[in-house]
Design a protein around this motif. Sequence first.
Motif, PDB file in Angstrom:
ATOM      1  N   PRO A 200     -40.659 -14.900   7.809  1.00 49.55           N
ATOM      2  CA  PRO A 200     -40.522 -16.096   6.974  1.00 49.55           C
ATOM      3  C   PRO A 200     -39.133 -16.179   6.329  1.00 49.55           C
ATOM      4  CG  PRO A 200     -42.586 -14.965   6.528  1.00 49.55           C
ATOM      5  CD  PRO A 200     -41.769 -14.046   7.382  1.00 49.55           C
ATOM      6  N   GLN A 201     -38.600 -17.356   6.288  1.00 53.79           N
ATOM      7  CA  GLN A 201     -37.282 -17.542   5.682  1.00 53.79           C
ATOM      8  C   GLN A 201     -37.322 -17.119   4.223  1.00 53.79           C
ATOM      9  OE1 GLN A 201     -35.749 -21.491   6.143  1.00 53.79           O
ATOM     10  NE2 GLN A 201     -33.728 -20.978   5.364  1.00 53.79           N
ATOM     11  N   GLY A 202     -36.361 -16.301   3.833  1.00 54.68           N
ATOM     12  CA  GLY A 202     -36.274 -15.845   2.456  1.00 54.68           C
ATOM     13  C   GLY A 202     -37.140 -14.650   2.121  1.00 54.68           C
ATOM     14  N   TRP A 203     -37.854 -14.115   3.132  1.00 59.01           N
ATOM     15  CA  TRP A 203     -38.713 -12.968   2.843  1.00 59.01           C
ATOM     16  C   TRP A 203     -37.881 -11.766   2.408  1.00 59.01           C
ATOM     17  CZ3 TRP A 203     -39.221  -7.938   4.381  1.00 59.01           C
ATOM     18  CH2 TRP A 203     -40.399  -7.274   4.028  1.00 59.01           C
ATOM     19  N   GLN A 204     -38.387 -11.038   1.401  1.00 59.04           N
ATOM     20  CA  GLN A 204     -37.759  -9.813   0.930  1.00 59.04           C
ATOM     21  C   GLN A 204     -38.827  -8.768   0.680  1.00 59.04           C
ATOM     22  OE1 GLN A 204     -35.266 -10.536  -2.486  1.00 59.04           O
ATOM     23  NE2 GLN A 204     -34.117 -12.180  -1.483  1.00 59.04           N
ATOM     24  N   TYR A 205     -38.379  -7.527   0.569  1.00 59.56           N
ATOM     25  CA  TYR A 205     -39.311  -6.434   0.313  1.00 59.56           C
ATOM     26  C   TYR A 205     -40.157  -6.749  -0.922  1.00 59.56           C
ATOM     27  CZ  TYR A 205     -41.154  -2.020  -1.348  1.00 59.56           C
ATOM     28  OH  TYR A 205     -41.997  -1.043  -1.811  1.00 59.56           O
ATOM     29  N   GLY A 206     -41.447  -6.481  -0.812  1.00 61.17           N
ATOM     30  CA  GLY A 206     -42.376  -6.717  -1.909  1.00 61.17           C
ATOM     31  C   GLY A 206     -43.136  -8.017  -1.779  1.00 61.17           C
ATOM     32  N   MET A 207     -42.650  -8.906  -0.932  1.00 64.01           N
ATOM     33  CA  MET A 207     -43.335 -10.171  -0.710  1.00 64.01           C
ATOM     34  C   MET A 207     -44.426  -9.997   0.343  1.00 64.01           C
ATOM     35  SD  MET A 207     -40.237 -12.947  -0.508  1.00 64.01           S
ATOM     36  CE  MET A 207     -39.142 -13.263  -1.904  1.00 64.01           C
ATOM     37  N   ALA A 208     -45.449 -10.817   0.244  1.00 66.93           N
ATOM     38  CA  ALA A 208     -46.497 -10.849   1.253  1.00 66.93           C
ATOM     39  C   ALA A 208     -46.088 -11.798   2.380  1.00 66.93           C
ATOM     40  CB  ALA A 208     -47.808 -11.309   0.620  1.00 66.93           C
ATOM     41  N   GLY A 209     -46.891 -11.813   3.431  1.00 65.47           N
ATOM     42  CA  GLY A 209     -46.711 -12.825   4.459  1.00 65.47           C
ATOM     43  C   GLY A 209     -45.867 -12.444   5.644  1.00 65.47           C
ATOM     44  N   TYR A 210     -45.540 -11.150   5.779  1.00 65.54           N
ATOM     45  CA  TYR A 210     -44.765 -10.736   6.948  1.00 65.54           C
ATOM     46  C   TYR A 210     -45.291  -9.414   7.451  1.00 65.54           C
ATOM     47  CZ  TYR A 210     -40.747  -9.608   9.941  1.00 65.54           C
ATOM     48  OH  TYR A 210     -39.957  -9.293  11.020  1.00 65.54           O
ATOM     49  N   GLY A 211     -45.583  -9.354   8.764  1.00 74.48           N
ATOM     50  CA  GLY A 211     -46.137  -8.145   9.365  1.00 74.48           C
ATOM     51  C   GLY A 211     -45.150  -7.319  10.142  1.00 74.48           C
ATOM     52  N   GLY A 212     -43.862  -7.683  10.120  1.00 71.13           N
ATOM     53  CA  GLY A 212     -42.850  -6.897  10.798  1.00 71.13           C
ATOM     54  C   GLY A 212     -42.602  -7.370  12.225  1.00 71.13           C
ATOM     55  N   ARG A 213     -41.671  -6.682  12.877  1.00 72.67           N
ATOM     56  CA  ARG A 213     -41.267  -7.040  14.232  1.00 72.67           C
ATOM     57  C   ARG A 213     -41.299  -5.795  15.124  1.00 72.67           C
ATOM     58  NH1 ARG A 213     -37.488  -7.575  10.364  1.00 72.67           N
ATOM     59  NH2 ARG A 213     -35.491  -6.463  10.495  1.00 72.67           N
ATOM     60  N   PRO A 214     -41.528  -5.973  16.433  1.00 68.50           N
ATOM     61  CA  PRO A 214     -41.776  -4.826  17.309  1.00 68.50           C
ATOM     62  C   PRO A 214     -40.528  -3.995  17.578  1.00 68.50           C
ATOM     63  CG  PRO A 214     -41.704  -6.842  18.594  1.00 68.50           C
ATOM     64  CD  PRO A 214     -41.636  -7.246  17.151  1.00 68.50           C
ATOM     65  N   ASP A 215     -40.624  -2.711  17.288  1.00 64.30           N
ATOM     66  CA  ASP A 215     -39.537  -1.762  17.522  1.00 64.30           C
ATOM     67  C   ASP A 215     -39.973  -0.832  18.660  1.00 64.30           C
ATOM     68  OD1 ASP A 215     -37.379   0.150  17.182  1.00 64.30           O
ATOM     69  OD2 ASP A 215     -37.169  -0.542  15.122  1.00 64.30           O
ATOM     70  N   GLY A 216     -39.804   0.473  18.507  1.00 61.35           N
ATOM     71  CA  GLY A 216     -40.103   1.406  19.578  1.00 61.35           C
ATOM     72  C   GLY A 216     -41.594   1.573  19.821  1.00 61.35           C
ATOM     73  N   ALA A 217     -41.942   2.123  20.991  1.00 59.31           N
ATOM     74  CA  ALA A 217     -43.344   2.174  21.384  1.00 59.31           C
ATOM     75  C   ALA A 217     -43.669   3.427  22.188  1.00 59.31           C
ATOM     76  CB  ALA A 217     -43.702   0.937  22.192  1.00 59.31           C
ATOM     77  N   ALA A 218     -44.968   3.690  22.317  1.00 59.39           N
ATOM     78  CA  ALA A 218     -45.502   4.773  23.139  1.00 59.39           C
ATOM     79  C   ALA A 218     -46.855   4.335  23.666  1.00 59.39           C
ATOM     80  CB  ALA A 218     -45.629   6.063  22.328  1.00 59.39           C
TER      81      ALA A 218
END
Length: 308
Positions: A200-218
């Motif tokens: 979400p635009q303007g999202w910062q640490y501590g805010m709700a509404g964001y689940g992250g983006r895909p990084d490394g995997a196994a």
Amino acid sequence: MNWQAVTTQPCELGESPFWHPQEQMLYWVDIPGKKIMRTRGATGPTESWLMTAPHALEPGCIAPARQGGLVIALRDGIYRARAWGSALQLVVPFAHDTKTTRFNDGKCDPCGRFWVGTMYEPRDARKAALFSIDCRQGGLPQVELKADDAITANGLAWSPDRKTVYWSDTPNHIIRAWDWDETSNVMSAPRVFHQFPAKPQGWQYGMAGYGGRPDGAAVDVQGNYFVAMYEGRRLLKLSPAGDILADIPTPAQCPTMPCFGDDDLRTLYLTTARHKRSAAELADMPLSGCVFSMRMDVPGLPVNFFSD
């Protein structure tokens, strides 16, 4: 399920973990720290190997080699170290602009080829790509462009039946999958494995509404895909169909990459990051940048070795 801290001295940006079965050691890299790390676990010391001049360049990823040592992707090319701390031998130079592009996520396929993706650091154009490097036949390495149209290469993995390859573009919140023929090294039938909502635009640490983006995997032996969700404070378990089976909270806001290890391959290791994170976030999660582990019911796939 509970995470345990494997290390207490944090990296800036831990990445590319793998468990070496012969050495009984966990390896990983600290990209901005320009170091390769290894440890025997929570009871053993952590060793670090600084990439010094003339190769004082960030190690994006590493993989073990069958003949000993490591294959290492530095900013300007692929290198070979015959032993821990030994001289680096150039395998393949790359001509990309090292001021804007570096290598990022990578690992070996089940046949021993080294696959590595790039990262376009300005993040304003889709200039990242995925390459495979085959050194099995002797002579000049065979370099193939496997995929492109990305910003940050991540999430590289193979299915247990060796018929599917996964690759993600982190800023675009997408994981893709292809059919793969291991003999011809041909990828086909590209498709979206999972698309996540944008930040979400303007999202910062501590805010709700964001689940992250895909990084490394196994991947585990059942074909489930475990992906670290950077800035999402979670690790997701996706089915072979791309459905979310489990949502596992992590002890750092920015998990970067999981791998399976130990003798039974039922310990899930996880690298994390603290690089450029806010003071508030690091105060809440002071072990950000450390490596963590958790025991799993189902084992994962072992690391693939580089063949040369």
